[in-house]
Scaffold this active site. Structure first.
Site, PDB file in Angstrom:
ATOM      1  N   ASP A 152       0.868  -1.183   0.000  1.00  0.00           N
ATOM      2  CA  ASP A 152       0.000   0.000   0.000  1.00  0.00           C
ATOM      3  C   ASP A 152       0.903   1.230   0.000  1.00  0.00           C
ATOM      4  O   ASP A 152       1.487   1.578   1.030  1.00  0.00           O
ATOM      5  CB  ASP A 152      -0.900   0.022   1.233  1.00  0.00           C
ATOM      6  N   LYS A 220      -6.836   3.384  -3.732  1.00  0.00           N
ATOM      7  CA  LYS A 220      -7.237   3.432  -2.322  1.00  0.00           C
ATOM      8  C   LYS A 220      -7.452   4.877  -1.907  1.00  0.00           C
ATOM      9  O   LYS A 220      -6.658   5.752  -2.251  1.00  0.00           O
ATOM     10  CB  LYS A 220      -6.154   2.766  -1.476  1.00  0.00           C
ATOM     11  N   LYS A 256     -10.204   0.344  -2.678  1.00  0.00           N
ATOM     12  CA  LYS A 256     -10.114   0.161  -1.231  1.00  0.00           C
ATOM     13  C   LYS A 256     -10.403   1.476  -0.508  1.00  0.00           C
ATOM     14  O   LYS A 256      -9.544   2.354  -0.459  1.00  0.00           O
ATOM     15  CB  LYS A 256      -8.729  -0.356  -0.832  1.00  0.00           C
TER      16      LYS A 256
END
Length: 320
Positions: A152, A220, A256
């Site tokens: 991430d 995300k 996400k």
């Protein structure tokens, strides 16, 4: 459907070409976006559908601990909870992943001991992203070498907001390359935009396209470390972006939302957004995740209430 980025090959040849493309995207109707997100959030579902949605949401959680006080013991406990969220009910699904800092990847990997739970690691000088490129690359490489299944990363919001779009694109591409191991396997890459710092919906749309063009496996919303994190509106906008991207390229990208999603009611609202915007193809943890730490506990309590008719309260679950 062909899977190709050929149609966009010229877009990333220069900063000016990328700027023309991004500023040529349709402007976001903020009022319409927020109204649709709010309307979808009022949908009610029946009890049987709610039970399915709760289990689906549990299976989509990246169970997260990203604190300076993280210890190996805390990461091991979190990993155990990811594998067996409710020790009193072994039918409870595992979570999708455990998300930790790079130095805790090996600890999480060992604690999971081959369970079907991914290890995700934040990288690139998370959460601010204020570091030189070699530092960001080394940060990512360390996590991948330790066994991270997913990375991430955070974009350089300063570069993006200053209009240095190609620099933002090239950072993502460079990190994507580091995610590939010598044996050819690769960690999946989630690109965090920190939507609360991007100021406008148009910027969120542009960042989404930069991430997708650069090879993100997921886009995300947030780090969870700022005042405004995932919202129904910014998540809806990103879902529309991945839908449009797949329509044009054949390439499917995950989404996400992270930060601020704490209750079962919140999670179900986001699942409705997914179903109504991109459909069933995204209704699995391979394509949709929740970045959360406290959400799991509420889902477990609501799940137990559905199965027993009793609400056990917060002492029913462990405090993470």
């Amino acid at each position: 459907m062909p899977t190709t980025l050929t149609a966009f090959a010229d877009v990333t040849t220069s900063d000016s070409a990328l700027r023309r493309f991004l500023h040529g995207l349709p402007g976001v109707d903020a009022v319409g976006l927020e109204a649709r997100a709010a309307a979808l959030g009022t949908r009610s579902i029946k009890t049987t559908a709610k039970a399915y949605a709760i289990d689906l949401a549990i299976s989509m959680i990246d169970l997260t601990t990203l604190e300076g006080a993280d210890t190996p013991g805390k990461v091991r406990a979190l990993s155990a909870k990811a594998v067996n969220p409710d020790p009193t009910d072994r039918s409870t699904p595992m979570t999708a992943a455990v998300c930790v800092y790079p130095d805790m990847v090996a600890t999480a990997k060992a604690a999971l001991n081959g369970a079907d739970v991914k290890v995700a690691s934040v990288a690139t000088a998370f959460p601010a992203g204020r570091a030189a490129l070699p530092v960001k690359l080394a940060d990512t490489a360390d996590a991948v070498a330790a066994g991270a299944d997913e990375i991430d990363m955070v974009i350089d919001r300063g570069a993006f907001l200053a209009g240095r779009y190609l620099e933002t694109y090239e950072l993502i591409k460079a990190i994507k390359e580091v995610c590939v191991r010598p044996d050819g396997t690769a960690a999946r890459l989630k690109v965090i935009f920190e939507t609360g710092e991007l100021s406008t919906y148009d910027n969120i749309r542009r960042a989404s396209w930069i991430g997708m063009l650069a090879g993100a496996d997921f886009i995300k919303t947030s780090t969870g470390k700022v005042g405004v994190n995932a919202t129904p509106a910014n998540t809806l906008l990103m879902l529309e972006a991945v839908r449009d991207f797949r329509a044009q390229t054949g390439i499917q990208i995950g989404v996400k939302p992270a930060g601020g999603i704490r209750t079962t009611k919140d999670a179900i609202k986001f699942l409705v957004l997914v179903n109504e915007t991109v459909g069933e193809d995204w209704l699995s943890n391979h394509w949709f995740r929740f970045g959360a730490s406290s959400l799991l506990n509420d889902l477990l309590m609501q799940r137990q209430k559905l199965s027993t008719g009793r609400y056990s309260g917060p002492d029913y679950v462990t405090v993470d």
